[in-house]
Design a protein around this motif. Structure first.
Motif, short mmCIF file in Angstrom:
data_model
loop_
_atom_site.label_atom_id
_atom_site.label_comp_id
_atom_site.label_asym_id
_atom_site.label_seq_id
_atom_site.Cartn_x
_atom_site.Cartn_y
_atom_site.Cartn_z
N ARG A 17 0.83 -1.20 0.00
CA ARG A 17 0.00 0.00 0.00
C ARG A 17 0.87 1.26 0.00
O ARG A 17 0.60 2.22 -0.73
N TYR A 18 1.90 1.25 0.81
CA TYR A 18 2.80 2.39 0.86
C TYR A 18 3.49 2.59 -0.49
O TYR A 18 3.62 3.72 -0.97
N GLY A 19 3.90 1.51 -1.11
CA GLY A 19 4.55 1.60 -2.41
C GLY A 19 3.65 2.22 -3.46
O GLY A 19 4.08 3.09 -4.23
N VAL A 20 2.40 1.82 -3.49
CA VAL A 20 1.45 2.41 -4.44
C VAL A 20 1.26 3.89 -4.13
O VAL A 20 1.21 4.72 -5.04
N SER A 21 1.17 4.23 -2.87
CA SER A 21 1.00 5.63 -2.48
C SER A 21 2.18 6.48 -2.92
O SER A 21 2.00 7.60 -3.39
N VAL A 22 3.38 5.97 -2.76
CA VAL A 22 4.57 6.70 -3.17
C VAL A 22 4.58 6.90 -4.69
O VAL A 22 4.89 7.98 -5.19
N LEU A 23 4.21 5.87 -5.42
CA LEU A 23 4.23 5.94 -6.88
C LEU A 23 3.14 6.83 -7.47
O LEU A 23 3.35 7.47 -8.49
N LEU A 24 1.98 6.86 -6.83
CA LEU A 24 0.82 7.50 -7.46
C LEU A 24 0.28 8.73 -6.75
O LEU A 24 -0.78 9.22 -7.12
N ALA A 25 0.98 9.25 -5.77
CA ALA A 25 0.42 10.38 -5.03
C ALA A 25 1.30 11.62 -5.09
O ALA A 25 1.71 12.15 -4.07
N PRO A 26 1.57 12.12 -6.29
CA PRO A 26 2.32 13.38 -6.34
C PRO A 26 1.52 14.52 -5.72
O PRO A 26 0.29 14.49 -5.71
N GLN A 27 2.18 15.49 -5.19
CA GLN A 27 1.55 16.59 -4.45
C GLN A 27 0.59 17.43 -5.29
O GLN A 27 -0.34 18.00 -4.76
N TYR A 28 0.81 17.52 -6.59
CA TYR A 28 0.00 18.40 -7.41
C TYR A 28 -1.36 17.80 -7.81
O TYR A 28 -2.20 18.49 -8.34
N ILE A 29 -1.58 16.54 -7.53
CA ILE A 29 -2.86 15.91 -7.89
C ILE A 29 -3.81 16.00 -6.69
O ILE A 29 -3.47 15.56 -5.59
N LYS A 30 -5.00 16.55 -6.89
CA LYS A 30 -5.98 16.72 -5.80
C LYS A 30 -6.88 15.50 -5.65
O LYS A 30 -7.53 15.34 -4.65
N PHE A 31 -6.96 14.66 -6.68
CA PHE A 31 -7.80 13.47 -6.63
C PHE A 31 -7.02 12.33 -5.97
O PHE A 31 -5.86 12.12 -6.30
N PRO A 32 -7.64 11.59 -5.04
CA PRO A 32 -6.92 10.52 -4.33
C PRO A 32 -6.71 9.28 -5.19
O PRO A 32 -7.23 8.20 -4.92
N VAL A 33 -5.91 9.44 -6.25
CA VAL A 33 -5.71 8.36 -7.22
C VAL A 33 -5.03 7.14 -6.59
O VAL A 33 -5.34 6.01 -6.95
N ALA A 34 -4.12 7.36 -5.65
CA ALA A 34 -3.44 6.22 -5.01
C ALA A 34 -4.41 5.37 -4.21
O ALA A 34 -4.41 4.14 -4.31
N THR A 35 -5.27 6.03 -3.43
CA THR A 35 -6.25 5.29 -2.63
C THR A 35 -7.26 4.58 -3.52
O THR A 35 -7.60 3.42 -3.28
N LEU A 36 -7.74 5.28 -4.54
CA LEU A 36 -8.66 4.64 -5.47
C LEU A 36 -8.02 3.43 -6.13
O LEU A 36 -8.63 2.36 -6.23
N THR A 37 -6.77 3.58 -6.54
CA THR A 37 -6.05 2.47 -7.18
C THR A 37 -5.91 1.30 -6.23
O THR A 37 -6.16 0.15 -6.59
N VAL A 38 -5.52 1.57 -4.99
CA VAL A 38 -5.36 0.51 -3.99
C VAL A 38 -6.70 -0.19 -3.74
O VAL A 38 -6.77 -1.42 -3.67
N ASN A 39 -7.77 0.59 -3.62
CA ASN A 39 -9.08 -0.01 -3.35
C ASN A 39 -9.58 -0.86 -4.51
O ASN A 39 -10.10 -1.96 -4.32
N VAL A 40 -9.42 -0.37 -5.72
CA VAL A 40 -9.86 -1.14 -6.89
C VAL A 40 -8.97 -2.36 -7.08
O VAL A 40 -9.46 -3.47 -7.29
N LEU A 41 -7.65 -2.17 -7.01
CA LEU A 41 -6.73 -3.30 -7.15
C LEU A 41 -6.94 -4.32 -6.04
O LEU A 41 -6.95 -5.53 -6.29
N GLY A 42 -7.15 -3.84 -4.82
CA GLY A 42 -7.41 -4.74 -3.71
C GLY A 42 -8.68 -5.53 -3.89
O GLY A 42 -8.74 -6.72 -3.57
N SER A 43 -9.71 -4.90 -4.42
CA SER A 43 -10.96 -5.60 -4.67
C SER A 43 -10.77 -6.67 -5.75
O SER A 43 -11.28 -7.79 -5.63
#
Length: 123
Positions: A17-43
């Motif tokens: 989870r931390y790895g995905v967050s590091v890869l997909l959560a740049p500061q300039y993006i306001k949409f929680p793409v890392a969390t969405l990715t983790v939730n969809v991938l986890g499902s």
């Protein structure tokens, strides 16, 4: 020994989870793409592992604790929610499933808001 199996799976899930967050959560993006990715991938992964472990018994039941409880539990709890909702829909309990989905989203969002508001005012 099952406790250690869950802990081991949890350690890897948390690192994933931390790895995905590091890869997909740049500061300039306001949409929680890392969390969405983790939730969809986890499902998706929960569905795959459910079939492999529970339905098809392609991996021993002991691995269920490592993968489905430990790894998936640390990677995302949304996967558990997803499979529970799917089971309700598949069993024909549409009304219960819709209530569960609606309550899960609305209550969890409200709970986060309340927790933040209370903590902000206390600290």
């Amino acid at each position: 020994m099952l406790w250690l199996a869950v802990a081991l799976g949890g350690a890897f899930g948390a690192m994933g989870r931390y790895g995905v967050s590091v890869l997909l959560a740049p500061q300039y993006i306001k949409f929680p793409v890392a969390t969405l990715t983790v939730n969809v991938l986890g499902s998706l992964m929960m569905g795959v592992f459910y079939v492999i472990i529970v339905e098809k018994a392609m991996i021993s039941q002991e691995w269920r604790h490592v993968i489905m409880i430990g790894f998936m539990g640390a990677f995302t709890t949304f996967s558990s929610f997803s499979i529970e909702a799917l089971h309700l829909f598949q069993a024909g309990h549409w009304q219960t499933a819709l209530i569960y989905v609606g309550l899960s989203f609305s209550l969890c969002i409200a709970a986060v808001f309340i927790g933040i508001t209370i903590t902000d005012n206390l600290i």
